[in-house]
Write a protein that holds these residues in place. Sequence first.
Motif, PDB file in Angstrom:
ATOM      1  N   ASP A   3     -22.517  34.530  -7.102  1.00  0.00           N
ATOM      2  CA  ASP A   3     -23.338  33.483  -7.691  1.00  0.00           C
ATOM      3  C   ASP A   3     -22.426  32.443  -8.320  1.00  0.00           C
ATOM      4  N   ILE A   4     -22.896  31.205  -8.330  1.00  0.00           N
ATOM      5  CA  ILE A   4     -22.115  30.107  -8.895  1.00  0.00           C
ATOM      6  C   ILE A   4     -22.857  29.535 -10.090  1.00  0.00           C
ATOM      7  N   ARG A   5     -22.144  29.366 -11.181  1.00  0.00           N
ATOM      8  CA  ARG A   5     -22.691  28.714 -12.368  1.00  0.00           C
ATOM      9  C   ARG A   5     -22.066  27.326 -12.464  1.00  0.00           C
ATOM     10  N   GLY A   6     -22.905  26.314 -12.274  1.00  0.00           N
ATOM     11  CA  GLY A   6     -22.439  24.936 -12.330  1.00  0.00           C
ATOM     12  C   GLY A   6     -23.246  24.131 -13.326  1.00  0.00           C
ATOM     13  N   ALA A   7     -23.431  22.861 -13.025  1.00  0.00           N
ATOM     14  CA  ALA A   7     -24.132  21.956 -13.942  1.00  0.00           C
ATOM     15  C   ALA A   7     -25.520  22.495 -14.275  1.00  0.00           C
ATOM     16  N   GLY A   8     -25.834  22.547 -15.551  1.00  0.00           N
ATOM     17  CA  GLY A   8     -27.119  23.065 -15.995  1.00  0.00           C
ATOM     18  C   GLY A   8     -27.146  24.568 -16.175  1.00  0.00           C
ATOM     19  N   GLY A   9     -26.049  25.245 -15.836  1.00  0.00           N
ATOM     20  CA  GLY A   9     -25.973  26.697 -16.003  1.00  0.00           C
ATOM     21  C   GLY A   9     -25.031  27.067 -17.138  1.00  0.00           C
ATOM     22  N   TYR A  10     -24.931  28.354 -17.407  1.00  0.00           N
ATOM     23  CA  TYR A  10     -24.016  28.808 -18.448  1.00  0.00           C
ATOM     24  C   TYR A  10     -23.469  30.183 -18.092  1.00  0.00           C
ATOM     25  N   LEU A  11     -22.327  30.496 -18.699  1.00  0.00           N
ATOM     26  CA  LEU A  11     -21.691  31.797 -18.561  1.00  0.00           C
ATOM     27  C   LEU A  11     -21.787  32.533 -19.890  1.00  0.00           C
ATOM     28  N   VAL A  12     -22.009  33.837 -19.840  1.00  0.00           N
ATOM     29  CA  VAL A  12     -21.981  34.641 -21.064  1.00  0.00           C
ATOM     30  C   VAL A  12     -20.530  34.718 -21.532  1.00  0.00           C
ATOM     31  N   GLY A  13     -20.300  34.325 -22.778  1.00  0.00           N
ATOM     32  CA  GLY A  13     -18.937  34.258 -23.283  1.00  0.00           C
ATOM     33  C   GLY A  13     -18.364  35.611 -23.643  1.00  0.00           C
ATOM     34  N   PRO A  14     -17.053  35.766 -23.515  1.00  0.00           N
ATOM     35  CA  PRO A  14     -16.410  37.036 -23.896  1.00  0.00           C
ATOM     36  C   PRO A  14     -16.569  37.288 -25.392  1.00  0.00           C
ATOM     37  N   GLY A  15     -16.845  38.527 -25.743  1.00  0.00           N
ATOM     38  CA  GLY A  15     -17.148  38.873 -27.120  1.00  0.00           C
ATOM     39  C   GLY A  15     -18.637  39.022 -27.361  1.00  0.00           C
ATOM     40  N   SER A  16     -19.454  38.625 -26.367  1.00  0.00           N
ATOM     41  CA  SER A  16     -20.905  38.789 -26.479  1.00  0.00           C
ATOM     42  C   SER A  16     -21.289  40.240 -26.252  1.00  0.00           C
ATOM     43  N   ARG A  17     -22.358  40.669 -26.923  1.00  0.00           N
ATOM     44  CA  ARG A  17     -22.931  41.989 -26.705  1.00  0.00           C
ATOM     45  C   ARG A  17     -24.353  41.827 -26.194  1.00  0.00           C
ATOM     46  N   THR A  18     -24.682  42.567 -25.140  1.00  0.00           N
ATOM     47  CA  THR A  18     -26.012  42.515 -24.549  1.00  0.00           C
ATOM     48  C   THR A  18     -26.600  43.920 -24.531  1.00  0.00           C
ATOM     49  N   ARG A  19     -27.792  44.047 -23.973  1.00  0.00           N
ATOM     50  CA  ARG A  19     -28.425  45.364 -23.866  1.00  0.00           C
ATOM     51  C   ARG A  19     -27.578  46.337 -23.071  1.00  0.00           C
ATOM     52  N   HIS A  20     -26.779  45.795 -22.159  1.00  0.00           N
ATOM     53  CA  HIS A  20     -26.020  46.658 -21.256  1.00  0.00           C
ATOM     54  C   HIS A  20     -24.572  46.843 -21.672  1.00  0.00           C
ATOM     55  N   GLY A  21     -24.148  46.163 -22.748  1.00  0.00           N
ATOM     56  CA  GLY A  21     -22.777  46.332 -23.191  1.00  0.00           C
ATOM     57  C   GLY A  21     -22.119  45.004 -23.512  1.00  0.00           C
ATOM     58  N   ALA A  22     -20.794  45.039 -23.611  1.00  0.00           N
ATOM     59  CA  ALA A  22     -20.035  43.874 -24.066  1.00  0.00           C
ATOM     60  C   ALA A  22     -19.345  43.171 -22.904  1.00  0.00           C
ATOM     61  N   TYR A  23     -19.160  41.870 -23.067  1.00  0.00           N
ATOM     62  CA  TYR A  23     -18.362  41.044 -22.156  1.00  0.00           C
ATOM     63  C   TYR A  23     -16.976  40.885 -22.764  1.00  0.00           C
ATOM     64  N   THR A  24     -15.953  41.138 -21.971  1.00  0.00           N
ATOM     65  CA  THR A  24     -14.583  41.111 -22.484  1.00  0.00           C
ATOM     66  C   THR A  24     -13.670  40.320 -21.554  1.00  0.00           C
ATOM     67  N   ILE A  25     -12.591  39.789 -22.122  1.00  0.00           N
ATOM     68  CA  ILE A  25     -11.569  39.112 -21.321  1.00  0.00           C
ATOM     69  C   ILE A  25     -10.753  40.148 -20.564  1.00  0.00           C
ATOM     70  N   ALA A  26     -10.533  39.909 -19.281  1.00  0.00           N
ATOM     71  CA  ALA A  26      -9.719  40.832 -18.494  1.00  0.00           C
ATOM     72  C   ALA A  26      -8.279  40.821 -19.004  1.00  0.00           C
ATOM     73  N   PRO A  27      -7.641  41.981 -19.064  1.00  0.00           N
ATOM     74  CA  PRO A  27      -6.249  42.049 -19.524  1.00  0.00           C
ATOM     75  C   PRO A  27      -5.362  41.102 -18.721  1.00  0.00           C
ATOM     76  N   GLY A  28      -4.495  40.406 -19.438  1.00  0.00           N
ATOM     77  CA  GLY A  28      -3.544  39.518 -18.780  1.00  0.00           C
ATOM     78  C   GLY A  28      -4.068  38.125 -18.496  1.00  0.00           C
TER      79      GLY A  28
END
Length: 291
Positions: free
Chosen positions: A165-190
């Motif tokens: 899927d592509i997120r472009g104009a008018g869309g958004y990405l869940v930012g790292p550090g966010s917590r959702t019902r399914h868990g956390a979004y994190t920055i990949a190592p490196g």
Amino acid sequence: MATTDRRATTLALAHALSAAERGLAVIPLARTKLPALRSPHRDAPASEPFACRGECGRFGHGVHDASTDPDRVRALFAAAPWATGYGIACGLPPHHLIGVDLDTKSAAAQTDSATALRELALRHLFTIPPTVVVLTPSGGRHLWLTGPPDHVVPNSAGRLAPGIDIRGAGGYLVGPGSRTRHGAYTIAPGTSHLRPAPCPPALLRLLLPPPVRRTDGEPAGDGRGLVQFVLAAHEGQRNTRLFWAACRAYENGVGAALLAPLLDAARTTGLTEREARATIASAARMTGRHP
């Protein structure tokens, strides 16, 4: 609110402010990954075409609330104390962010989306440069790329390949550090030290809708080709095609003249007038015009 929720909200705000400092416009998200603030126009009559994108001054317009101003970001989170994450708006200056969302598996083709992206890269002769990668709770990945300011990359789901899927104009990405019902979004190592890399030109060409041409092979300059482009939309493409066509119309100075024809075409494909007006208004806002 539970203590863990308060902690999650505090952390989400801290991460959101850090992103805003880097020029990334943000909004608060609920645990569902949806914008935390509901539309102030949700009780408007269904027959009333509402195309407000925040001009009313109230919060609750989704990605159109996104800001890099720390005071506004704090105000957004203060209005949504239940938020446990934040979204990063795509397509906005200075980064013109493009998100490549790789699901863990494609149900349609039973193939890994990362493999599908590698196959696309081999077929179209591009490589994904080192860039920010965000790991999702489901095992997927978000690749952050930047686009040129003179191109509007639309959102799409599975158009490049199943599971991408592509997120472009008018869309958004869940930012790292966010917590959702399914868990956390994190920055990949490196990748935390990296900046979003420019989108490879060959990949960018795949993300943009094809040029609209007249049947005689000449580029459509009077808008008829844009209307036909909308009319040719299948289910799942209707908003994307309308948004792209409206952007081109406003950029070419014929947005006002094409408003009625584009609305008629959108209704013909199955969109409601309210949906169509909202999409066209979003295109006008994105191109700096007024519908």
